[in-house]
Design an enzyme around this catalytic site. Structure first.
Site, PDB file in Angstrom:
ATOM      1  N   LYS A 184       0.875  -1.169   0.000  1.00  0.00           N
ATOM      2  CA  LYS A 184       0.000   0.000   0.000  1.00  0.00           C
ATOM      3  C   LYS A 184       0.913   1.220   0.000  1.00  0.00           C
ATOM      4  CE  LYS A 184      -2.618   3.346   2.046  1.00  0.00           C
ATOM      5  NZ  LYS A 184      -2.107   4.601   2.667  1.00  0.00           N
ATOM      6  N   GLY A 241       5.239   3.973  10.645  1.00  0.00           N
ATOM      7  CA  GLY A 241       4.449   5.192  10.595  1.00  0.00           C
ATOM      8  C   GLY A 241       4.078   5.686  11.974  1.00  0.00           C
ATOM      9  N   GLY A 246      -0.708   3.343  13.186  1.00  0.00           N
ATOM     10  CA  GLY A 246      -0.277   1.976  13.412  1.00  0.00           C
ATOM     11  C   GLY A 246      -1.152   1.252  14.415  1.00  0.00           C
ATOM     12  N   GLU A 265       6.347  -0.403  13.376  1.00  0.00           N
ATOM     13  CA  GLU A 265       7.359   0.451  14.002  1.00  0.00           C
ATOM     14  C   GLU A 265       6.736   1.828  14.086  1.00  0.00           C
ATOM     15  OE1 GLU A 265       9.555   3.391  14.218  1.00  0.00           O
ATOM     16  OE2 GLU A 265      10.540   2.758  12.357  1.00  0.00           O
ATOM     17  N   CYS A 302      12.806   8.151  12.787  1.00  0.00           N
ATOM     18  CA  CYS A 302      12.244   7.502  13.971  1.00  0.00           C
ATOM     19  C   CYS A 302      13.293   7.323  15.058  1.00  0.00           C
ATOM     20  CB  CYS A 302      11.618   6.166  13.603  1.00  0.00           C
ATOM     21  SG  CYS A 302      12.679   5.119  12.604  1.00  0.00           S
ATOM     22  N   GLU A 391       6.386  11.763  21.550  1.00  0.00           N
ATOM     23  CA  GLU A 391       7.240  12.090  20.413  1.00  0.00           C
ATOM     24  C   GLU A 391       6.750  13.344  19.691  1.00  0.00           C
ATOM     25  OE1 GLU A 391       9.056   9.875  16.441  1.00  0.00           O
ATOM     26  OE2 GLU A 391       7.010   9.417  17.088  1.00  0.00           O
TER      27      GLU A 391
END
Length: 506
Positions: A184, A241, A246, A265, A302, A391
């Site tokens: 995707k 993402g 997620g 992740e 990340c 984050e």
């Protein structure tokens, strides 16, 4: 291939380039927007059915055959190098040098997995010979090896248009294992994904493989992602993402009639702990290097080290001042898309509006541009406010001033799961480091000494994962050859005749 590439905006489904009922417009950092077909449940159905059909051969193909295929994909990507750089830079705003490096990482991953499966150690073959005379009961002949799970869904990442997207690490690991892949694509870089899909398609054709081995469905709608993870023929999902996106997909995978593993992740603040002796000896040098890591790629990694835990006192003050000066020298950088830029500004404003936080450096960001921000808080305020550990995706750092060794340990215990944790230490810090290490080992998948987490080596011993929310499966990695295990499962063969056993385990 010419370095001027004009996307056709189509999906690659079971070997055919096709469109749908509607389109979406790309939002490039520079250059004209392009129309792309929006993915649909019908595309997902066709791609998954073809993947299952392809698995009947591909899942049982020889390792050498798959290795040739992986190397051929890498070759075809390199043939399209100029086109990938051109459209990738336009769509994402990333510098050409960054894209060229990421392309090398992408082809390197494919070639690494080709070598890895030829070695055969990943199969983890074991054999317990029959003991027919054993008392009180005989033991049958037992053999076990790793087998591919079946068709795998892969979601392209926004921040890595090549290495974590169409033919990135998840795709390479799944194809190496023997699993067909349905991608995707990410709507932030649909043209880049299209070029790479053309490379994979060319490799499939050259190797004479079933076209269902790989499909690429463009985004443009959340429905296509939901349909993909819910499809009964998909046996595992790879995702890189946001935590929110997620977690939503993870819940869909868990809520299926037949739950499947979701290897997501999702995010990390990657804390650094600067121990007292190291800060006193070289704190200002560490601060300048931290600023470079924090602003690398506009902080859109990340593994961006967003939190620095620093002792209170003069040496810590000097660290903060040096970090401020280094960050002041960094100009605006283009972010990958409007959504990321908006989220970065929202994260900055959230911290700026918190009474427990002091602004050290902040500035105005407009459109897709980002400038660094630096904030400071006390260890007490950090421990009292869990939201400070959330984050902020971008070049923003938060310094947490610890009152002493005991509080530094308390701060470590308070952390959520992380991809990485770093210790900056000198010889005189060893005892404190020994106290911190068991705590951080439970918090992160990779522990670093006197370095910075940005830059994830693709290698046998790399772990890119960690306890939730860094990833949804703390026993897995999305980088390195160990990542192939996500798309394999052990099968035991008991007392089967030699003629029925897989060739690999006879």
């Amino acid at each position: 291939m010419s370095n001027r590439y004009t996307p056709h905006g189509k999906h690659l489904v079971a070997g055919e380039w096709c469109t749908g009922r509607s389109t979406f417009e790309s939002a490039p950092a520079h250059g004209p927007a392009v129309s792309f077909s929006v993915g649909s449940a019908e595309h997902v159905e066709r791609a998954c059915a073809a993947a299952e059909e392809a698995f009947r051969h591909y899942g049982y193909s020889e390792r050498a055959e798959r290795a040739v295929f992986l190397n051929r994909i890498a070759d075809e990507i390199e043939v399209r190098a100029d086109a990938i750089t051109q459209i990738g830079s336009a769509e994402t705003g990333l510098p050409e040098a960054r894209l060229e490096g990421e392309r090398g990482r992408t082809t390197g991953q494919l070639r690494l997995f080709a070598d890895h499966i030829l070695d055969g150690a990943y199969l983890d073959r074991r054999h317990d010979e029959a003991l027919p005379d054993r008392q009180p009961l005989p033991r049958p002949d037992l053999r076990v090896m790793q087998r591919p799970v079946g068709p795998v869904a892969v979601f392209g990442a926004s921040n890595f248009p090549l290495a974590f997207s169409t033919a990135g690490g998840d795709t390479a690991a799944a194809l190496a294992a023997g699993c067909p892949v349905v991608v995707k694509g990410h709507s932030s870089h649909p043209g880049t994904g299209e070029v790479v899909a053309e490379a994979v398609h060319a490799a499939i054709t050259a190797c004479g493989l079933h076209p269902g081995v790989f499909s690429n469905i463009q985004g443009g709608s959340r429905d296509v992602g939901q349909a993909l993870v819910r499809h009964p023929l998909i046996r595992a999902v790879g995702f890189t993402g946001s935590l929110a996106g997620g977690r939503a997909l993870f819940d869909l995978c868990a809520g299926r009639p037949d739950p499947i593993p979701f290897f997501g992740e999702l995010g990390s603040v990657n804390p650094m702990f600067l121990l007292p002796v190291a800060v006193a000896a070289r704190g200002e040098h560490i601060a300048r290097d931290w600023a470079g890591s924090l602003t690398l790629g506009a902080g859109q990694f990340c593994t961006n080290p967003g939190i620095a835990v620093v002792p209170a006192g003069d040496a810590g003050d000097a660290f903060v001042e040096a970090a401020k000066q280094a960050l002041t020298e960094t100009g605006p950088q283009t972010m990958l898309n409007d959504s990321i830029a908006t989220a970065y500004r929202a994260g900055r404003d959230r911290l700026a509006g918190t009474t427990a936080v002091r602004e050290v450096l902040t500035s105005v960001c407009d459109m897709r541009n980002a400038t660094p921000c630096l904030f400071e808080t006390t260890g007490n305020d950090w421990l009292a406010n869990h939201a400070l550990g959330e984050e902020v995706f971008g070049p923003l750092g938060l310094v947490v001033r610890s009152s002493g060794a005991d509080q530094m340990q308390d701060i470590a215990r308070s952390l959520d799961g992380q991809l990485t944790a770093t210790l900056h230490l000198d010889d005189g810090d060893t005892e404190l480091a020994k106290r911190l290490l068991p705590i951080l080992e439970r918090k992160a998948g990779r522990l670093i000494a006197n370095g910075f987490p940005t830059g994830v080596e693709v290698a046998d011993a790399m772990v890119h994962g960690g306890p939730y929310p860094a990833s949804t499966n703390f026993g897995a990695t999305s980088v390195g050859t160990l990542s192939i295990r996500r798309f394999l499962r052990p099968v035991c063969y008991q007392s089967l005749p030699e003629s029925l056993l897989p060739e690999e385990i006879r």
